[in-house]
Design a protein around this motif. Sequence first.
Motif, PDB file in Angstrom:
ATOM      1  N   LYS A 181       0.680  16.090 -30.458  1.00  0.00           N
ATOM      2  CA  LYS A 181       0.658  16.818 -29.314  1.00  0.00           C
ATOM      3  C   LYS A 181       1.441  16.413 -28.161  1.00  0.00           C
ATOM      4  CE  LYS A 181      -2.107  19.789 -26.418  1.00  0.00           C
ATOM      5  NZ  LYS A 181      -1.380  19.571 -25.354  1.00  0.00           N
ATOM      6  N   HIS A 182       1.230  15.201 -28.025  1.00  0.00           N
ATOM      7  CA  HIS A 182       1.983  14.385 -26.714  1.00  0.00           C
ATOM      8  C   HIS A 182       3.352  14.436 -27.164  1.00  0.00           C
ATOM      9  CE1 HIS A 182       4.105  10.890 -25.100  1.00  0.00           C
ATOM     10  NE2 HIS A 182       3.173  11.055 -24.006  1.00  0.00           N
ATOM     11  N   ASP A 200       4.711  17.725 -26.789  1.00  0.00           N
ATOM     12  CA  ASP A 200       4.720  18.231 -25.132  1.00  0.00           C
ATOM     13  C   ASP A 200       6.180  17.775 -24.646  1.00  0.00           C
ATOM     14  OD1 ASP A 200       2.464  19.688 -25.109  1.00  0.00           O
ATOM     15  OD2 ASP A 200       1.332  18.187 -24.241  1.00  0.00           O
ATOM     16  N   SER A 218       8.869  19.688 -25.604  1.00  0.00           N
ATOM     17  CA  SER A 218       8.976  20.933 -24.873  1.00  0.00           C
ATOM     18  C   SER A 218       9.380  21.017 -23.548  1.00  0.00           C
ATOM     19  CB  SER A 218       7.707  21.894 -25.265  1.00  0.00           C
ATOM     20  OG  SER A 218       6.761  21.572 -24.125  1.00  0.00           O
ATOM     21  N   SER A 219       8.896  19.750 -22.804  1.00  0.00           N
ATOM     22  CA  SER A 219       9.288  19.653 -21.306  1.00  0.00           C
ATOM     23  C   SER A 219      10.598  19.363 -21.086  1.00  0.00           C
ATOM     24  CB  SER A 219       8.346  18.409 -20.819  1.00  0.00           C
ATOM     25  OG  SER A 219       8.793  17.236 -21.579  1.00  0.00           O
ATOM     26  N   LYS A 267       7.384  17.022 -15.758  1.00  0.00           N
ATOM     27  CA  LYS A 267       6.167  16.738 -16.653  1.00  0.00           C
ATOM     28  C   LYS A 267       6.554  15.862 -17.662  1.00  0.00           C
ATOM     29  CE  LYS A 267       3.709  19.596 -19.959  1.00  0.00           C
ATOM     30  NZ  LYS A 267       3.730  21.168 -20.615  1.00  0.00           N
ATOM     31  N   LEU A 321       4.538  12.420 -18.619  1.00  0.00           N
ATOM     32  CA  LEU A 321       4.240  12.231 -20.087  1.00  0.00           C
ATOM     33  C   LEU A 321       4.603  10.841 -20.420  1.00  0.00           C
ATOM     34  CD1 LEU A 321       5.111  15.468 -21.772  1.00  0.00           C
ATOM     35  CD2 LEU A 321       2.910  14.611 -21.716  1.00  0.00           C
ATOM     36  N   ASP A 363       4.114  32.515 -23.276  1.00  0.00           N
ATOM     37  CA  ASP A 363       3.739  31.365 -24.098  1.00  0.00           C
ATOM     38  C   ASP A 363       2.783  31.739 -25.037  1.00  0.00           C
ATOM     39  OD1 ASP A 363       5.067  29.748 -22.114  1.00  0.00           O
ATOM     40  OD2 ASP A 363       3.512  29.311 -20.805  1.00  0.00           O
ATOM     41  N   GLN A 389      -3.183  25.963 -16.971  1.00  0.00           N
ATOM     42  CA  GLN A 389      -2.601  24.976 -17.126  1.00  0.00           C
ATOM     43  C   GLN A 389      -2.519  24.733 -15.231  1.00  0.00           C
ATOM     44  OE1 GLN A 389       0.837  26.223 -19.245  1.00  0.00           O
ATOM     45  NE2 GLN A 389       0.866  24.122 -19.932  1.00  0.00           N
TER      46      GLN A 389
END
Lengths: 526, 457
Positions: A402-403, A406, A409-410, A418, A422, B338, B413
């Motif tokens: 997941k990290h 993320d 996607s960031s 973000k 991270l 989303d 979020q």
Amino acid sequence: MALPTTSTVAWSNPLQPPAYNPVVARTTLARPPPAHVGHSDTPMRDSPFDASLQPPTAPSEQPKKVEWTPEVRNYVGRAFEPENTIAGISKEDTTNKLRVVLSYFAERSQLEGIDWSTYPLPQELLRDERAAAWAQAQSNSLLSSPNGPANPTLDTPQSKKRKSQDKMDLSESADASVPPWRRTNLESRITYANGRNEKRHKKNAVSGDATSKFDQADLEKRKQRFQLGKNGNSSTPPWNSPKPDSDADMDNAPCVGTNMSLEKSYFRLTAPPKPETVRPQHVLEKTLAMLRKKWKADKNYGYMCNQFKSLRQDLTVQHIKNDFTVKVYESHARIALEQGDMGEYNQCQTQLKALYSQNLAGNPDEFTAYRVLYFVYTCNKTDMNDLLAELTPSDKIKPEIKHALDVRSSLALGNYHKFFRLYTIAPRMGMYLMDMFIGRERLHALANISRAYMTVGLRFLTDELQFGDDGECREFLESHGASQAIDKKLDEHGKPQFRVKVKEAASVFESLRQAAFALVDIKGQK
Amino acid sequence: MSMEAALAGFQQAYNTHDAFELASCLKPIPVDRLYDFWRSTNEARVEHTVKHAITFGLGRIERSEAQGWIDVFVGFWRASDKIINADQAQNQGRLSERHALEVYEAWKDLVQTFQKYIGNGTLPHWIIFTLYFVANDLRRFAIKADAQLAKAKPVTFSAGLSDDVVATTLKNQKLEEAARVFSRIFALCMSDRNPNLSESRKWAVYCIANLQFKTYFKLKTITLCKNLIKSIEAQADMPPWNLYPKAHRVTYMYYCGVIAFLQEDYNKAETALFNSWAYCYKGSTKNRELILTYLIPCRLITKSEIPSVQILQEFPHLQTLFGDLVSSIKRGDLAGFDKAFAEGEPEFVRRRVFLTLERSRDIALRNLLRKVFLAGGYEDLKEGQAEKDRMRRTRIPLAHFATALRMGSGGGQSVDDEEVECLLANMIYKGLMKGYISREHAMVVLNKKGAFPGTGV
């Protein structure tokens, strides 16, 4: 008369270089007058030696126009047909050998005299030579140390690599081997000089020649030992012996190692490995433990990478594919990551992916996360898409994965805020991978900020881009040609306050960003 | 049924120069027609029977050509034998990997027989179109064979002297082999030097290229497609593009568009896809849908354009795929975006539009920020200023945008202030919003003329 009569020897001889073979020395002396030679139809009418006296690749003094008959053409064609290739013999070697063979007969205008359809192909000749040399290496070592075991390293690629050493051995033995009576013989001296000459030629030839040169040196040594006072012509051609064919079978059958040493240097295999150079799994397990300890102690990556590669090779040749294999690859991948060796890391990662698919133990989640980050680093959209397609919903909620997703996607959304958050919380060794592209992303963020703001405080940049402190941030800006944009002012307490006029450096950052992203086209193989 | 009767269709097609009808005689589908053909002879007699039927059936043709057809039909009979074998095995529930492989190999022989006789000019040029269909069947057989192989041994050991444990190359062995066959057929078409264009094999260039595209996409070696396009573009003496059958052109344009799309050359992709769309036969819904699958994301990127409601209504599948996404973009609804994006993810990834579509979130964000700007209202009228010259407020507190973003993200979020700034900076950087951020005043100062380019304000 010592003149060889079997035509089979004829072709094998032009390929043997120096002329210090005593048997042939006699033939030279006993050579019949040239007129007589002219009548003989066998390819052996000249001493085969003289062929080797002339550098095969060098043009003769009066180059003859050679007409290639269809038979010869057919022979050449067959030499390069894929089904005739032999594992371990490169096309280059074949080409060279072919040239030697053809020029030998062409110079003597004997091209018609040969039955090309049954004549062995150059690669077969090479294979037989190598096999013979190997057999000799074995018997050599047995002879030289009758009490000890055969030296297992004699024929490893290792020894082949020691070119300068080989050359020395060769000339020494050549010197020693010249029998006294030959030293007084004028002709033989010429021969000798030419022999040297040829060696130089061979040396200048393609580097792939090193192997065959080595083999031939051994071949010669052996001949000297066995052929003194004997008729030197072996009646069975080497390709008829049962041995050489083993090559092909050995390619696929797993080898079972017997080597007990913990350390072993890596060399790329060019021939099937011999069991005595390969370590069995229980030894490899000890090796891995030792390597891990060593890595913690002295962090010598060059040594480590070499050892791991030989470890992987030993696993491969023995077809060991189990939990231990996974462990080895994971360890190597982690060490490569720590060192930022992306090429090696990527190799391990590819293997791990396949290994995990076998439901072996290990840490698939961790390494899947690394793969995501790796594709972020390489900007490889196709691979990233394929990877995303593989992930199941349950994969996506695993913390490491997941990290990594993320992070992906960031960056895709340009959310540098973000992304840098991270970065600080990357699990396991994710940060090492993110280090590979953090500089690039800092430039990207700076390009972004410099379009959106006029001026910002230095502290703002330090925080946003996750520099350790203001000093580090300033250094980064200065080293990227933005020192002009940094403004120093004293606040009411007399402390220096830094502001960055980002707008002024906008074009600098933009071009730096483009350059940084242009670099990664090569799938991480630097 | 005799061989002559079985080959009656072939003779008809041959006499009328109908490549498609001829291809349908060579359909490798185990139905009655194939069974009849298969039963008309046996392994021992096949060459004799076929020879007899061809020499008598075709009448006066060149001997070499007759031999070509004999070889083709003997090859076809042998392949039929394998196909029927496999069919019967399947009916009896004992289908094994061997069957699929045998069918593939036999069919490959047939393709290569065709190739040989077309290459040396024995068979007439128009047969190249028949070859296209035969080759397409080879593609299907190769995929089947690979699937069977993969089932039999999922991971292969690397053989020989490689350093690593697992060989990576053998996954699509047969299809890769087929791809090489196709590229030889392609070369066969490209290299035709016949000055009489009406008899040129170049007419098959695009349909064979399309077959190769399809294969490369399956093999995930999309980079190879680029070489193909390059070699066609470099060819000087091609027949005029407009004279090629529409079907070839539409498919070729579609693949060119998708390839450019995957290379992130969205402008080129849009042109090619639109071309494909414009000429695509209106009745082939499936194809039009495929074109739109890429054209819609493309337009979102190049023109920030969303598809009309009507067009989505016409294609229910696209409606489910893009409907929610598009309406969220329109509303500036980030949470909705989303959600729709996550729901569509598997299909988007499969179609390789995921990473491109993701970027359209910027448009949703732009639309949201635009709403904040509009809600800011107007400046007070200055002296002597007419109502129509009234200016919108262009200095907007960061807090307004932050609130909008927090509402827009559905509250799930948390969005901190720096992140809000970061997203605004992005909008400015990408040119979707004009202005700058002032940290001292916690304000965004927008451009008085066109704060959001292309949206009328």
